[in-house]
Scaffold this motif. Sequence first.
Motif, PDB file in Angstrom:
ATOM      1  N   ARG A 181      35.257   3.262 -24.270  1.00 47.94           N
ATOM      2  CA  ARG A 181      35.623   2.605 -25.515  1.00 47.94           C
ATOM      3  C   ARG A 181      34.540   2.858 -26.563  1.00 47.94           C
ATOM      4  NH1 ARG A 181      39.788   3.151 -23.982  1.00 47.94           N
ATOM      5  NH2 ARG A 181      40.975   1.803 -22.644  1.00 47.94           N
ATOM      6  N   ARG A 183      36.904  11.672 -27.649  1.00 49.89           N
ATOM      7  CA  ARG A 183      38.363  11.558 -27.553  1.00 49.89           C
ATOM      8  C   ARG A 183      39.025  12.867 -27.121  1.00 49.89           C
ATOM      9  NH1 ARG A 183      37.695   7.368 -26.117  1.00 49.89           N
ATOM     10  NH2 ARG A 183      37.621   5.501 -27.381  1.00 49.89           N
ATOM     11  N   GLU A 187      40.271  -5.644 -23.609  1.00 49.38           N
ATOM     12  CA  GLU A 187      41.440  -4.767 -23.671  1.00 49.38           C
ATOM     13  C   GLU A 187      41.307  -3.637 -22.657  1.00 49.38           C
ATOM     14  OE1 GLU A 187      42.042  -3.245 -27.621  1.00 49.38           O
ATOM     15  OE2 GLU A 187      42.597  -5.211 -28.419  1.00 49.38           O
ATOM     16  N   ALA A 188      40.082  -3.130 -22.502  1.00 47.67           N
ATOM     17  CA  ALA A 188      39.849  -2.016 -21.575  1.00 47.67           C
ATOM     18  C   ALA A 188      40.109  -2.436 -20.131  1.00 47.67           C
ATOM     19  CB  ALA A 188      38.415  -1.505 -21.720  1.00 47.67           C
ATOM     20  N   ASP A 222      38.463   6.713 -20.677  1.00 48.75           N
ATOM     21  CA  ASP A 222      38.294   5.266 -20.518  1.00 48.75           C
ATOM     22  C   ASP A 222      37.050   4.719 -21.212  1.00 48.75           C
ATOM     23  OD1 ASP A 222      36.611   6.568 -18.777  1.00 48.75           O
ATOM     24  OD2 ASP A 222      37.133   5.360 -17.025  1.00 48.75           O
ATOM     25  N   ILE A 265      37.254  -5.529 -27.331  1.00 43.19           N
ATOM     26  CA  ILE A 265      37.432  -4.145 -26.884  1.00 43.19           C
ATOM     27  C   ILE A 265      37.266  -4.051 -25.373  1.00 43.19           C
ATOM     28  CG2 ILE A 265      36.428  -1.825 -26.969  1.00 43.19           C
ATOM     29  CD1 ILE A 265      35.814  -2.440 -29.988  1.00 43.19           C
ATOM     30  N   LEU A 266      36.253  -4.706 -24.812  1.00 42.41           N
ATOM     31  CA  LEU A 266      36.025  -4.627 -23.370  1.00 42.41           C
ATOM     32  C   LEU A 266      37.106  -5.364 -22.598  1.00 42.41           C
ATOM     33  CD1 LEU A 266      32.146  -4.886 -23.394  1.00 42.41           C
ATOM     34  CD2 LEU A 266      33.501  -2.900 -22.676  1.00 42.41           C
ATOM     35  N   ASP A 274      30.976   1.794 -20.400  1.00 40.77           N
ATOM     36  CA  ASP A 274      32.237   1.110 -20.691  1.00 40.77           C
ATOM     37  C   ASP A 274      32.503   1.149 -22.191  1.00 40.77           C
ATOM     38  OD1 ASP A 274      33.051  -0.142 -18.037  1.00 40.77           O
ATOM     39  OD2 ASP A 274      30.966  -0.765 -18.226  1.00 40.77           O
ATOM     40  N   LEU A 275      31.399   1.060 -22.981  1.00 36.32           N
ATOM     41  CA  LEU A 275      31.545   1.037 -24.427  1.00 36.32           C
ATOM     42  C   LEU A 275      30.370   1.741 -25.084  1.00 36.32           C
ATOM     43  CD1 LEU A 275      32.941  -1.569 -26.710  1.00 36.32           C
ATOM     44  CD2 LEU A 275      30.586  -0.982 -27.147  1.00 36.32           C
ATOM     45  N   ASP A 303      37.883   2.474 -31.103  1.00 29.25           N
ATOM     46  CA  ASP A 303      38.624   1.279 -30.702  1.00 29.25           C
ATOM     47  C   ASP A 303      38.364   0.117 -31.654  1.00 29.25           C
ATOM     48  OD1 ASP A 303      39.775   2.092 -27.970  1.00 29.25           O
ATOM     49  OD2 ASP A 303      37.694   2.733 -27.877  1.00 29.25           O
ATOM     50  N   CYS A 360      32.598  10.696 -31.866  1.00 29.79           N
ATOM     51  CA  CYS A 360      33.847  10.007 -31.536  1.00 29.79           C
ATOM     52  C   CYS A 360      34.957  11.027 -31.259  1.00 29.79           C
ATOM     53  CB  CYS A 360      34.240   9.072 -32.679  1.00 29.79           C
ATOM     54  SG  CYS A 360      35.751   8.118 -32.367  1.00 29.79           S
TER      55      CYS A 360
END
Length: 130
Positions: free
Chosen positions: A83, A74, A127-128, A81, A124-125, A53-54, A105, A70
């Motif tokens: 983060r 991207r 928002e995801a 998905d 961040i999580l 997830d992150l 993020d 990074c």
Amino acid sequence: MGEPGKTQHVLIVEDEDNIAIALDYLMGREGYAHERIATGRGALEKIRETRPDLVLLDVMLPEVSGYEICQKVRADAALADVRILMMTARGSAMERRKGLALGADGFIAKPFELGELRAELRRILDEASA
């Protein structure tokens, strides 16, 4: 991502053991499933394999920088998905802008307060999953 009852998974990419131990402790205390990789070289493969997830991503890594990782995450639509929260000991405004421009993020300077890191992870999580 962010399904009710699902434990959120965090991948820690950090080469310094003492920082990784502190992060490991915090992730466990916060209830995140987590694992660590210590070098940049295997990080992208691990991200593709585990789809966390992150990713808590150090900028300064042996072999491949956090910025490169990074950028590659991207560029991969299958990882859209995932983060990324970047962290660096060189927390200048320029470093922060670079990380965010590459698609991070969030960006946090080391040494960080645990409360600050906890708040950034949640932001961040959350928002995801929104």
